[in-house]
Design a protein around this motif. Structure first.
Motif, PDB file in Angstrom:
ATOM      1  N   ASP B  58     -19.020  17.386  26.737  1.00 58.37           N
ATOM      2  CA  ASP B  58     -17.647  17.755  27.072  1.00 58.37           C
ATOM      3  C   ASP B  58     -17.565  19.264  27.265  1.00 58.37           C
ATOM      4  O   ASP B  58     -18.539  19.986  27.038  1.00 58.37           O
ATOM      5  N   ALA B  59     -16.383  19.732  27.659  1.00 59.71           N
ATOM      6  CA  ALA B  59     -16.231  21.148  27.998  1.00 59.71           C
ATOM      7  C   ALA B  59     -16.452  22.054  26.787  1.00 59.71           C
ATOM      8  O   ALA B  59     -17.068  23.112  26.901  1.00 59.71           O
ATOM      9  N   ALA B  60     -15.972  21.613  25.629  1.00 59.49           N
ATOM     10  CA  ALA B  60     -16.153  22.443  24.440  1.00 59.49           C
ATOM     11  C   ALA B  60     -17.636  22.603  24.141  1.00 59.49           C
ATOM     12  O   ALA B  60     -18.117  23.695  23.820  1.00 59.49           O
ATOM     13  N   MET B  61     -18.372  21.498  24.257  1.00 62.37           N
ATOM     14  CA  MET B  61     -19.800  21.561  23.981  1.00 62.37           C
ATOM     15  C   MET B  61     -20.502  22.410  25.041  1.00 62.37           C
ATOM     16  O   MET B  61     -21.421  23.174  24.736  1.00 62.37           O
ATOM     17  N   MET B  63     -19.304  24.912  26.626  1.00 65.97           N
ATOM     18  CA  MET B  63     -19.011  26.305  26.305  1.00 65.97           C
ATOM     19  C   MET B  63     -19.916  26.793  25.178  1.00 65.97           C
ATOM     20  O   MET B  63     -20.512  27.870  25.241  1.00 65.97           O
ATOM     21  N   GLU B  64     -20.030  25.988  24.138  1.00 68.13           N
ATOM     22  CA  GLU B  64     -20.863  26.390  22.999  1.00 68.13           C
ATOM     23  C   GLU B  64     -22.337  26.436  23.391  1.00 68.13           C
ATOM     24  O   GLU B  64     -23.059  27.359  23.019  1.00 68.13           O
ATOM     25  N   ASN B  65     -22.770  25.445  24.156  1.00 71.05           N
ATOM     26  CA  ASN B  65     -24.167  25.447  24.589  1.00 71.05           C
ATOM     27  C   ASN B  65     -24.472  26.659  25.458  1.00 71.05           C
ATOM     28  O   ASN B  65     -25.543  27.257  25.361  1.00 71.05           O
ATOM     29  N   ARG B  67     -23.056  29.537  25.319  1.00 72.84           N
ATOM     30  CA  ARG B  67     -23.165  30.682  24.421  1.00 72.84           C
ATOM     31  C   ARG B  67     -24.531  30.689  23.739  1.00 72.84           C
ATOM     32  O   ARG B  67     -25.205  31.709  23.657  1.00 72.84           O
ATOM     33  N   ILE B  79     -17.635  33.701  29.341  1.00 65.98           N
ATOM     34  CA  ILE B  79     -18.348  32.567  29.929  1.00 65.98           C
ATOM     35  C   ILE B  79     -17.397  31.671  30.705  1.00 65.98           C
ATOM     36  O   ILE B  79     -16.276  31.426  30.248  1.00 65.98           O
ATOM     37  N   TRP B  80     -17.832  31.184  31.851  1.00 65.55           N
ATOM     38  CA  TRP B  80     -17.181  30.055  32.508  1.00 65.55           C
ATOM     39  C   TRP B  80     -18.175  28.912  32.550  1.00 65.55           C
ATOM     40  O   TRP B  80     -19.354  29.130  32.814  1.00 65.55           O
ATOM     41  N   VAL B  81     -17.688  27.708  32.320  1.00 69.65           N
ATOM     42  CA  VAL B  81     -18.528  26.540  32.578  1.00 69.65           C
ATOM     43  C   VAL B  81     -17.781  25.606  33.529  1.00 69.65           C
ATOM     44  O   VAL B  81     -16.563  25.451  33.420  1.00 69.65           O
TER      45      VAL B  81
END
Lengths: 322, 122, 256
Positions: B58-61, B63-65, B67, B79-81
């Motif tokens: 998902d988008a949260a993951m 973003m964290e990945n 980073r 960051i943009w994903v």
């Protein structure tokens, strides 16, 4: 005047114009790249295992942190490379499946064991040193995503080789036992490292097509010789010896001569009979199988929560300062 | 010069006999996490630049990945994903139609205009 | 809040306690390196392990300075990590428990990250400049650990029926070790009673919120496992140290 797609393609290559994923390319080019990039990626990921062995046994907190960061980098390199291969239309899961089923190969060097702490230094200095020699030219390889991934990899890789030499440097200045560790590791890693460059030029199984396509630019023997010349000098600083009685400077060629490589051993390890082939593959398969429920759960959760992601997406949401 | 001899290429370790590598299949497996493209602003004031891709559920993951994978060495401040499937790319076959017309519009570039040397600050 | 005397042995013990928590947690997380469920998560957990080892080093280095100032000893971060026996370690039992599956690892990470986050928030205001500075640096790292692990608890709790079962089992397995986080050892009195209450309340609030979103329940069981803070550990710590300290013990006095 009309020219064929194939000719257009070769013209681009000849003019050093990078090939990008959506460009037309011969199927064989695509096929070769998928194989080479995925095997390179597998090598990075399997390569985490021999060094990972020593993370929990590293002899100081500083060494522990360095090793952890280094092994983590290998995971990153694997990820960059899998991503590059994915632009060619194969999925990471398919590549894993090829690795786990034994159809895809990875660098044989990682089928050798890490038996003492100095192996960590020897891997950084010799194995990564040999790898860099091969990888730097790959930054100019013809396929854009592969070349870009390699630029990232090489940037990070130079830290690996330096920390490896420094690790051995400290051991070589240490106690008798530490010197013994250092020499023992060099003895075991030297010959497999020479094998990393692949068979002699006149006995290699793959075609020259790759040269023409500029997937690769230097011959195995040329790179191997360059490596020997470099290491034969550097080892003097460590006060250690390379395990090769035939190693000597040749005035006429202005290179070091070196002894015969045991190619039978090389092919045995490639065929799966190395000291750790089974353990390495089993460890990767196990990680994958044990992770299945985790991946499924995350997918299921994402499906349930597709609407709840709004606030997470602000670009400045994560504090990246350290 | 196309003097072809056999060589063994780094990163290419051959295949099992009687078992050629499968050519890519069109669709990816059902349960694989989707692919995301990552864009990073390396410092304040610069554009976000494409740095690579990764998988995330998902988008949260994602973003964290992003980073964790792409900013390990202080490479970014933002960051943009974007999920890869949402990116529409121009077709290379259209390159001539899309981009070549700009080639002869040199009057769009400031260097096209010859001005007297006495003119300052322009 | 009284200012600590620099050579206060309770203060030194407190620093060791903080360092031990970070080091042992880092050790457990580092066991995953190369074995994670996805490459991206392998990298993520290793980042956390690296942050924790950095925190441990900061606490140990500070402790070593204070010990050496007040005695003839020559302690270093490494002598503190590698040459103390299990009874000298003051980490909470929670951090030394085996990783179990990815779910149990995530759960432990979440519980300890929430604790460390709220603890460091308070410590960065403490009247010891050095400790406050370490806490201020660490709290940024913890902010991310907490966010990352909380996201994973929610994914796994509210994922598939299998993942939910695994998370429920993990909670049953480790919950009794959480009480120790808030049982105040003597050397922890650098934290005022108000601070201790604040940390505890913030922690339980966070756990409730995240468990709620994860559709997981806090167990009713009140049984408390304790002892780590006082040096009475589980059997697991001995094995961790045997592995971690092997080279330092086998080749004493060597430089690495």
């Amino acid at each position: 005047m009309q020219i064929s797609l194939e000719e257009q393609f070769q013209q681009k290559i000849d003019q050093e114009i990078k090939i990008e994923p959506k460009d037309w390319m011969p199927e064989k080019y695509r096929h070769t790249l998928i194989r080479q990039i995925s095997q390179h990626a597998h090598s990075e990921v399997v390569g985490m295992l021999p060094e990972g062995n020593w993370i929990t046994r590293a002899p100081s907190l500083k060494r522990k942190a360095i090793l952890l960061a280094k092994v983590q980098d290998e995971a990153g390199h694997g990820l960059y490379l899998y991503s590059a291969a994915e632009t060619l239309g194969i999925s990471r899961d398919e590549m894993y499946e090829q690795l786990h089923s034994g159809r895809a190969k990875y660098s044989s060097i990682f089928n050798y064991p890490t038996l003492n702490w100095a192996d960590i230094g020897a891997i950084g200095w010799l194995v990564d040193g040999a790898a860099i020699m091969n990888q730097v030219p790959l930054c100019r390889t013809s396929f854009g995503p592969y070349a870009r991934a390699m630029v990232r990899v090489c940037k990070e890789e130079s830290f690996h080789q330096r920390q490896g030499f420094e690790c051995l440097w400290v051991l070589s200045k240490g106690t008798e036992e530490q010197k013994k560790m250092c020499q023992d590791a060099i003895n075991r890693w030297w010959w497999p490292c020479l094998m990393m460059f692949g068979p002699k030029d006149d006995e290699s199984p793959n075609t020259m097509q790759n040269m023409q396509w500029k997937i690769k630019r230097f011959t195995n023997d040329a790179l191997r010789q360059k490596f020997v010349d470099m290491i034969a000098e550097q080892i003097k600083l460590l006060g250690m010896k390379l395990p090769d009685p035939d190693l000597k400077w040749n005035e006429a060629t202005a290179h070091y001569d070196y002894g015969k490589i045991n190619w039978d051993e090389f092919w045995q390890v490639v065929q799966g009979n190395g000291p750790c082939n089974k353990e390495r593959l089993a460890a990767r398969k196990n990680a994958w199988d044990e992770g299945a429920w985790v991946r499924e759960a995350a997918t299921a959760h994402a499906e349930k929560n597709q609407i709840k992601i709004s606030s997470m997406l602000h670009p400045n949401d994560i504090n990246l300062g350290s | 010069m196309k003097n072809l001899i056999c060589r063994f290429f780094y990163g290419d370790y051959g295949e099992e006999k009687n078992n050629t590598t499968n050519l890519p299949q069109e669709e990816s497996p059902e349960n694989q996490w989707p692919l995301w493209e990552v864009f990073i602003r390396s410092k304040q004031g610069l554009d976000h630049k494409h740095v690579g891709s990764l998988h995330a559920a998902d988008a949260a993951m994602a973003m964290e990945n992003a980073r964790d994978v792409y900013t390990r060495r202080n490479e970014g401040v933002s960051i943009w994903v974007v999920e890869s499937k949402n990116i529409h790319a121009s077709n290379p076959d259209d390159a001539a139609a899309l981009f070549e017309p700009a080639n002869d519009k040199i009057y769009r570039h400031p260097s096209f205009y010859e001005l007297p040397d006495e003119l300052k600050h322009m | 809040m009284k200012i600590k005397a620099k050579n206060d042995s309770a203060f030194i013990q407190y620093l060791l306690h903080l360092g031990d928590n970070a080091l042992i947690m880092s050790h457990r997380n580092s066991e995953w390196c190369g074995h994670g469920p996805a490459l991206e998560q392998d990298i993520a957990l290793t980042n956390i392990a690296l942050d924790q080892i950095g925190q441990a080093r900061n606490f140990y280095q500070y402790a070593a300075v204070l010990i050496n100032e007040s005695s003839n000893e020559k302690q270093t971060e490494d002598s503190l990590a590698y040459l103390r026996d299990a009874w000298d370690f003051k980490n909470c039992l929670l951090v030394e428990l085996p990783n179990g599956d990815w779910g149990q690892t995530i759960l432990k990470q979440f519980l300890i990250s929430a604790y460390q986050y709220y603890l460091y928030l308070e410590l960065q205001n403490i009247q010891d400049e050095q400790l406050a500075a370490i806490a201020a640096k660490s709290v940024k790292e913890l902010n991310y650990h907490l966010r990352w692990s909380a996201d994973w608890v929610m994914r796994l709790g509210d994922g598939t029926s299998e993942s939910k079962k695994r998370m429920t089992d993990a909670i049953d397995a480790v919950w009794s070790y959480t009480y120790e986080l808030f049982e105040v050892a003597e050397y922890e009195n650098i934290l005022s009673v108000e601070m201790q209450c604040k940390i505890r309340e913030a922690w339980i609030e966070k756990i409730k919120t995240v468990f709620g979103k994860a559709t997981l329940a806090i167990p009713n069981s009140q049984w408390k496992q304790r002892g780590g803070k006082l040096g009475v550990h589980t059997e697991h710590l001995g094995y961790i140290l045997a592995e971690m300290q092997f080279l330092q013990r086998a080749y004493p006095g060597s430089e690495w």
